[in-house]
Write a protein that holds these residues in place. Structure first.
Motif, mmCIF file in Angstrom:
data_model
loop_
_atom_site.group_PDB
_atom_site.id
_atom_site.type_symbol
_atom_site.label_atom_id
_atom_site.label_comp_id
_atom_site.label_asym_id
_atom_site.label_seq_id
_atom_site.Cartn_x
_atom_site.Cartn_y
_atom_site.Cartn_z
ATOM 1 N N ARG A 97 34.715 -4.540 133.826
ATOM 2 C CA ARG A 97 36.090 -5.038 134.058
ATOM 3 C C ARG A 97 36.714 -5.354 135.077
ATOM 4 N N ARG A 98 36.314 -5.156 136.399
ATOM 5 C CA ARG A 98 36.600 -5.763 137.744
ATOM 6 C C ARG A 98 36.388 -7.234 137.713
ATOM 7 N N GLN A 99 35.321 -7.829 137.094
ATOM 8 C CA GLN A 99 35.079 -9.018 137.077
ATOM 9 C C GLN A 99 35.952 -9.922 136.190
ATOM 10 N N VAL A 100 36.701 -9.467 135.198
ATOM 11 C CA VAL A 100 37.289 -10.098 134.155
ATOM 12 C C VAL A 100 38.557 -10.660 134.774
ATOM 13 N N VAL A 101 38.949 -11.942 134.805
ATOM 14 C CA VAL A 101 40.109 -12.426 135.195
ATOM 15 C C VAL A 101 41.198 -12.495 134.162
ATOM 16 N N LEU A 102 40.820 -12.906 132.904
ATOM 17 C CA LEU A 102 41.565 -12.898 131.735
ATOM 18 C C LEU A 102 40.997 -12.370 130.625
ATOM 19 N N ASP A 103 41.615 -11.419 129.745
ATOM 20 C CA ASP A 103 41.034 -10.962 128.645
ATOM 21 C C ASP A 103 41.912 -11.168 127.407
ATOM 22 N N GLU A 104 41.773 -12.177 126.618
ATOM 23 C CA GLU A 104 42.437 -12.456 125.728
ATOM 24 C C GLU A 104 42.393 -11.630 124.569
ATOM 25 N N LEU A 105 41.206 -11.186 124.237
ATOM 26 C CA LEU A 105 40.648 -10.515 123.161
ATOM 27 C C LEU A 105 41.370 -9.111 123.027
ATOM 28 N N ALA A 106 41.301 -8.590 124.351
ATOM 29 C CA ALA A 106 42.014 -7.033 124.186
ATOM 30 C C ALA A 106 43.267 -7.163 123.746
ATOM 31 N N ALA A 107 44.271 -8.086 124.287
ATOM 32 C CA ALA A 107 45.517 -8.231 123.678
ATOM 33 C C ALA A 107 45.385 -8.380 122.285
ATOM 34 N N ARG A 108 44.649 -9.289 121.626
ATOM 35 C CA ARG A 108 44.647 -9.472 120.351
ATOM 36 C C ARG A 108 44.436 -8.209 119.580
ATOM 37 N N LEU A 109 43.299 -7.601 120.130
ATOM 38 C CA LEU A 109 42.722 -6.297 119.386
ATOM 39 C C LEU A 109 43.754 -5.158 119.261
ATOM 40 N N ILE A 110 44.569 -5.100 120.336
ATOM 41 C CA ILE A 110 45.558 -4.106 120.502
ATOM 42 C C ILE A 110 46.573 -4.454 119.412
ATOM 43 N N ASP A 111 46.815 -5.829 119.301
ATOM 44 C CA ASP A 111 47.880 -6.417 118.188
ATOM 45 C C ASP A 111 47.465 -5.919 116.961
ATOM 46 N N GLU A 112 46.246 -5.991 116.544
ATOM 47 C CA GLU A 112 45.899 -6.240 115.100
ATOM 48 C C GLU A 112 45.628 -4.721 114.542
ATOM 49 N N ARG A 113 45.026 -4.009 115.616
ATOM 50 C CA ARG A 113 44.453 -2.729 115.459
ATOM 51 C C ARG A 113 45.341 -1.578 115.559
ATOM 52 N N PRO A 125 43.001 2.861 125.122
ATOM 53 C CA PRO A 125 43.111 1.732 125.654
ATOM 54 C C PRO A 125 43.287 1.728 127.044
ATOM 55 N N GLU A 126 42.841 2.562 127.968
ATOM 56 C CA GLU A 126 43.207 2.506 129.327
ATOM 57 C C GLU A 126 42.587 1.599 130.000
ATOM 58 N N ASP A 127 41.235 1.188 129.710
ATOM 59 C CA ASP A 127 40.445 0.316 130.268
ATOM 60 C C ASP A 127 40.818 -1.166 129.840
ATOM 61 N N ARG A 128 41.697 -1.383 128.697
ATOM 62 C CA ARG A 128 41.938 -2.661 128.316
ATOM 63 C C ARG A 128 43.166 -3.003 129.023
ATOM 64 N N GLU A 129 43.733 -4.345 128.706
ATOM 65 C CA GLU A 129 44.969 -4.741 129.324
ATOM 66 C C GLU A 129 46.155 -4.166 128.453
ATOM 67 N N PRO A 130 47.349 -3.907 129.185
ATOM 68 C CA PRO A 130 48.446 -3.308 128.422
ATOM 69 C C PRO A 130 48.866 -4.403 127.286
ATOM 70 N N PRO A 131 49.594 -3.830 126.282
ATOM 71 C CA PRO A 131 49.946 -4.682 125.360
ATOM 72 C C PRO A 131 50.949 -5.715 125.637
ATOM 73 N N PRO A 132 51.026 -6.849 125.051
ATOM 74 C CA PRO A 132 52.006 -7.804 125.374
ATOM 75 C C PRO A 132 53.639 -7.169 125.131
ATOM 76 N N THR A 133 54.635 -7.377 125.938
ATOM 77 C CA THR A 133 55.706 -6.734 125.927
ATOM 78 C C THR A 133 56.624 -7.397 124.529
ATOM 79 N N SER A 134 56.416 -8.712 124.690
ATOM 80 C CA SER A 134 57.038 -9.335 123.511
ATOM 81 C C SER A 134 56.440 -9.273 122.310
ATOM 82 N N GLY A 135 56.915 -8.411 121.249
ATOM 83 C CA GLY A 135 56.166 -8.521 119.971
ATOM 84 C C GLY A 135 56.121 -9.830 119.260
ATOM 85 N N THR A 136 55.133 -9.969 118.543
ATOM 86 C CA THR A 136 55.287 -11.289 117.660
ATOM 87 C C THR A 136 55.534 -11.030 116.399
#
Lengths: 136, 88
Positions: A97-113, A125-136
């Motif tokens: 995880r420390r090597q990852v600069v941008l993880d777009e899939l994590a945000a999408r997975l949290i959105d969908e599931r 989800p503690e090792d994933r990115e926090p969910p985006p604040t603005s709901g879509t």
């Protein structure tokens, strides 16, 4: 084959072998599965293609289709292998995880599931990115 | 041309040695799948170079079969790893 063909084929063979060696070094040196996969799939395929092209110049005409077929098949199968292995590496948390600069899939997975990731996944989800604040 | 093929064969053998090191050391099963896939590709490259070095073109379509077997093997084993992780 004349001298020109020999020179072209020798350069192709040596470059391809050097790419294979670089890919082996990357496979040993890189820190996690996904970056090792990056070294193994791209540099390796380019090395194979260059060696095959160099060998086509040196083989009799009847044997060249087999070599070209090897190159074509590896060009077709390497992306599929890379995709599937990378997908499973992501889902089984083999990503450093420390090597990852941008993880777009994590945000999408949290959105969908929902916030718990995939179904039946007891890891939070503690090792994933926090969910985006603005709901879509 | 035989000398060039032998030099290239030495480079590829060194790469295969490194890949075998990763195959022995790789912490996870997926690392070993990746290393085995790379090893199959290196074997194909080495066979092509070997036919050049010995000017002996009998391998032919065996290399196609080998490349496809490597593909099927790595796909199957990675799917198996995914299923095992699912059941955990």
């Amino acid at each position: 084959m004349g001298l020109l063909g020999d020179v072209i084929s020798g350069v192709l063979l040596l470059t391809g072998a050097a790419f294979c060696l670089v890919s082996g070094i990357g496979l040993v040196r890189f820190p996690d599965t996904v970056s090792r996969l990056h070294a193994a799939s791209k540099a390796q395929t380019l090395g194979l293609l260059l060696v095959v092209l160099g060998a086509v110049f040196q083989t009799p005409l009847g044997k060249a289709p087999a070599l070209l077929l090897v190159g074509a098949f590896s060009l077709l199968t390497a992306p599929v292998t890379g995709h599937i292995v990378a997908r499973i590496a992501y889902r089984t948390d083999a990503v450093e995880r420390r090597q990852v600069v941008l993880d777009e899939l994590a945000a999408r997975l949290i959105d969908e599931r929902g916030p718990n990731g995939r179904e039946g996944d007891e890891r939070g989800p503690e090792d994933r990115e926090p969910p985006p604040t603005s709901g879509t | 041309m035989i000398a060039v093929a032998n030099i290239a064969l030495a480079l590829v053998s060194l790469a295969a040695l490194l890949v075998v090191g990763r195959l022995a050391a790789g912490p996870g099963a997926l690392d070993r799948v990746v290393a085995l896939d790379a090893l199959v590709t290196l074997i194909v490259v080495g066979a092509v170079l070997g036919t050049l070095a010995r000017s002996d073109t009998t391998t032919g379509y065996v290399l196609v079969v080998l490349a496809l077997l490597g593909f099927v093997g790595s796909i199957a084993s990675s799917r198996l790893i995914e299923r095992r992780e699912d059941m955990r």
